[in-house]
Write an enzyme that holds these catalytic residues in place. Structure first.
Site, short mmCIF file in Angstrom:
data_model
loop_
_atom_site.label_atom_id
_atom_site.label_comp_id
_atom_site.label_asym_id
_atom_site.label_seq_id
_atom_site.Cartn_x
_atom_site.Cartn_y
_atom_site.Cartn_z
N ARG A 15 0.83 -1.20 0.00
CA ARG A 15 0.00 0.00 0.00
C ARG A 15 0.87 1.26 0.00
O ARG A 15 2.07 1.20 0.26
CB ARG A 15 -0.92 0.00 1.23
CG ARG A 15 -2.04 -1.02 1.16
CD ARG A 15 -2.86 -1.09 2.44
NE ARG A 15 -2.10 -1.69 3.54
CZ ARG A 15 -2.58 -1.89 4.76
NH1 ARG A 15 -3.82 -1.49 5.05
NH2 ARG A 15 -1.86 -2.46 5.69
N LYS A 76 1.44 1.91 7.30
CA LYS A 76 1.72 1.10 8.48
C LYS A 76 2.62 1.84 9.46
O LYS A 76 3.26 2.84 9.13
CB LYS A 76 2.37 -0.23 8.08
CG LYS A 76 1.40 -1.20 7.43
CD LYS A 76 0.16 -1.46 8.28
CE LYS A 76 0.46 -2.22 9.56
NZ LYS A 76 -0.75 -2.40 10.41
N TYR A 95 -1.15 4.61 10.54
CA TYR A 95 -1.56 3.69 11.60
C TYR A 95 -0.38 3.51 12.55
O TYR A 95 0.77 3.38 12.11
CB TYR A 95 -1.94 2.33 11.02
CG TYR A 95 -3.27 2.31 10.29
CD1 TYR A 95 -4.46 2.57 10.97
CD2 TYR A 95 -3.32 2.03 8.93
CE1 TYR A 95 -5.67 2.56 10.30
CE2 TYR A 95 -4.54 2.02 8.26
CZ TYR A 95 -5.72 2.28 8.95
OH TYR A 95 -6.92 2.28 8.28
N HIS A 97 -0.97 1.86 16.26
CA HIS A 97 -1.22 0.69 17.13
C HIS A 97 -0.15 0.59 18.22
O HIS A 97 0.57 -0.40 18.34
CB HIS A 97 -1.26 -0.59 16.30
CG HIS A 97 -2.31 -0.59 15.24
ND1 HIS A 97 -3.67 -0.62 15.53
CD2 HIS A 97 -2.24 -0.54 13.88
CE1 HIS A 97 -4.36 -0.61 14.41
NE2 HIS A 97 -3.53 -0.55 13.40
N GLU A 119 -6.02 5.12 13.58
CA GLU A 119 -6.98 4.26 14.27
C GLU A 119 -7.66 4.91 15.46
O GLU A 119 -8.60 4.33 16.02
CB GLU A 119 -6.32 2.94 14.70
CG GLU A 119 -5.35 3.05 15.85
CD GLU A 119 -3.93 3.35 15.43
OE1 GLU A 119 -3.03 3.27 16.28
OE2 GLU A 119 -3.71 3.69 14.23
N SER A 135 -11.05 -2.06 8.38
CA SER A 135 -11.81 -3.06 9.14
C SER A 135 -12.79 -3.78 8.23
O SER A 135 -13.01 -4.99 8.36
CB SER A 135 -12.56 -2.38 10.29
OG SER A 135 -11.66 -1.83 11.23
N ALA A 269 -7.66 -8.75 15.45
CA ALA A 269 -7.24 -7.78 16.46
C ALA A 269 -5.74 -7.83 16.75
O ALA A 269 -5.28 -7.19 17.70
CB ALA A 269 -8.02 -8.02 17.75
N ILE A 270 -4.98 -8.54 15.93
CA ILE A 270 -3.56 -8.74 16.23
C ILE A 270 -2.78 -7.43 16.26
O ILE A 270 -1.79 -7.30 17.01
CB ILE A 270 -2.92 -9.74 15.23
CG1 ILE A 270 -1.54 -10.19 15.71
CG2 ILE A 270 -2.89 -9.17 13.82
CD1 ILE A 270 -1.56 -10.97 16.99
N ASP A 271 -3.20 -6.41 15.50
CA ASP A 271 -2.52 -5.12 15.54
C ASP A 271 -2.58 -4.51 16.94
O ASP A 271 -1.72 -3.69 17.29
CB ASP A 271 -3.15 -4.14 14.54
CG ASP A 271 -2.56 -4.28 13.15
OD1 ASP A 271 -1.35 -4.57 13.04
OD2 ASP A 271 -3.30 -4.12 12.17
#
Length: 368
Positions: A15, A76, A95, A97, A119, A135, A269-271
């Site tokens: 991306r 990312k 993002y 996280h 997020e 999502s 939900a691993i992030d």
């Protein structure tokens, strides 16, 4: 303002933070400059020439982009080498996280930059508008990858998700009825699976019942209910989210022993640390592993697997915020928009989001 768009360097991440169409808006209609790293969009069909055509300058290296740009737009979370390139006064929009990643948090704090997380940006409907597109994609992909992981060659039990005449379909259990869960349910039903969604919000379960009717089974989520449905599930999708915070652990290792051998867990939900105790981040290069005979799929950038669709969906949502940040600067933009202010996780060496601070065991302060 000079906006920088580096190439993503996470494993199998194709991306890109801005499309040529977005660059055109920033340059031609808002008067900004955009510096794009050479090859940043090549993986999804955007050439350097496509970016030059709409007014971008092309940089040969990531160091040039980070070294010159005032605003860095990524997809990312920054990898360690990228954190080392950030500097005081620079704005990072991507993002993050941070809750399950204290190492990244410390690196961002040390850099002195202002780090704004897609997020945790909010909207008037209590939604997460920059997380929602990914999502949606991750929810739909969870069924695709789950169906593939159920194949015997991939370690699964050899069950076809939709079954065939005379053979019952697979049972899909979805933990969480939000954006991810809703999209997973849609795909699971479309493929003919027996789908159950568990959630602790009765209002959400009522909405899902109204949307899909008796084809979808809805169950109020208790420990007992989760355990009961795990026992005969073929595919379990973890689709829970607490904005900015670490995901709750809904399935413990001891419970894997109650599941059918070869069944599959997909942890969307691993992030945020994962909602299964046995989850650990994987990549598109090696997406699954086995624990106690149960297949775990825990790719931390699932939407990167459909990078072109994901980029177009993401940049549709992020572009207005990119332009606002470039037009006004982060401080004025945050003063005028509390929803954008909610996205600021790190500012000048301090944590500025309460859920992130709680997860990391740190103090926090308002960014504006």
């Amino acid at each position: 303002m000079l906006i920088g768009v580096p190439a993503e360097i996470k494993v199998h991440e194709y991306r890109v933070g801005m499309t040529p169409a977005g660059v055109r808006e920033a340059v031609a209609h808002h008067g900004h400059q955009v510096l794009v790293q050479s090859g940043a969009g090549a993986g999804i069909g955007f050439s350097d020439q496509d970016y030059r055509r709409v007014g971008a300058a092309i940089a040969g290296t990531a160091e040039e982009v980070f070294g010159q740009a005032e605003l860095i737009v990524k997809v990312k979370e920054p990898q360690p080498v990228e954190c080392g390139r950030l500097r005081e006064g620079q704005v990072l929009f991507t993002y993050l996280h941070l809750a399950p990643d204290p190492g990244q948090a410390e690196a961002l704090l040390a850099s002195g930059c202002t780090a704004i997380a897609y997020e945790t940006v909010t909207d008037d409907r209590h939604g997460l508008p920059l997380l929602a597109p990914m999502s949606e994609i991750a929810g739909r992909m969870s069924i695709q990858v789950g169906a593939s992981s159920l194949e015997k060659a991939h370690g699964g039990s050899g069950v076809l998700l939709g079954g065939v005449p005379g053979v019952e379909p697979a049972k899909v259990v979805i933990l969480g009825g939000g954006v991810v869960g809703t999209n997973a349910a849609r795909m699971g039903l479309g493929l003919g699976a027996d789908v159950i969604v568990l959630d602790r919000s009765m209002a959400r379960l009522v909405d899902l019942d109204s949307l899909y009717g008796p084809r979808l089974k809805t169950v109020f989520a208790t420990v007992e209910a989760i355990e009961r449905h795990l026992a005969d599930a073929d595919l379990v999708v973890g689709a829970v989210l607490v904005p900015g915070a670490a995901a709750p652990k809904l399935v413990r290792r001891v419970q894997l022993g109650t599941m059918k051998p070869g069944s599959v867990l997909v942890d969307v939900a691993i992030d945020q640390g994962g909602c299964f105790e046995t989850s650990r981040p994987t990549t598109h290069a090696a997406p699954t592993y086995l624990v106690d005979g149960i297949v775990h799929y825990c790719v931390a950038n699932m939407p990167g697997g459909v990078a072109r669709t994901s980029t177009l969906a993401l940049t549709n949502a992020t572009l207005p915020f990119v332009l606002t940040l470039a037009d006004k600067g982060w401080h004025q933009a945050a003063v005028e928009d509390r929803h954008l202010a909610a996205g600021i996780n790190v500012q000048a060496g301090r944590i500025t989001h309460p859920a992130v601070a709680e997860a990391l065991g740190k103090a926090w302060g308002s960014p504006v």
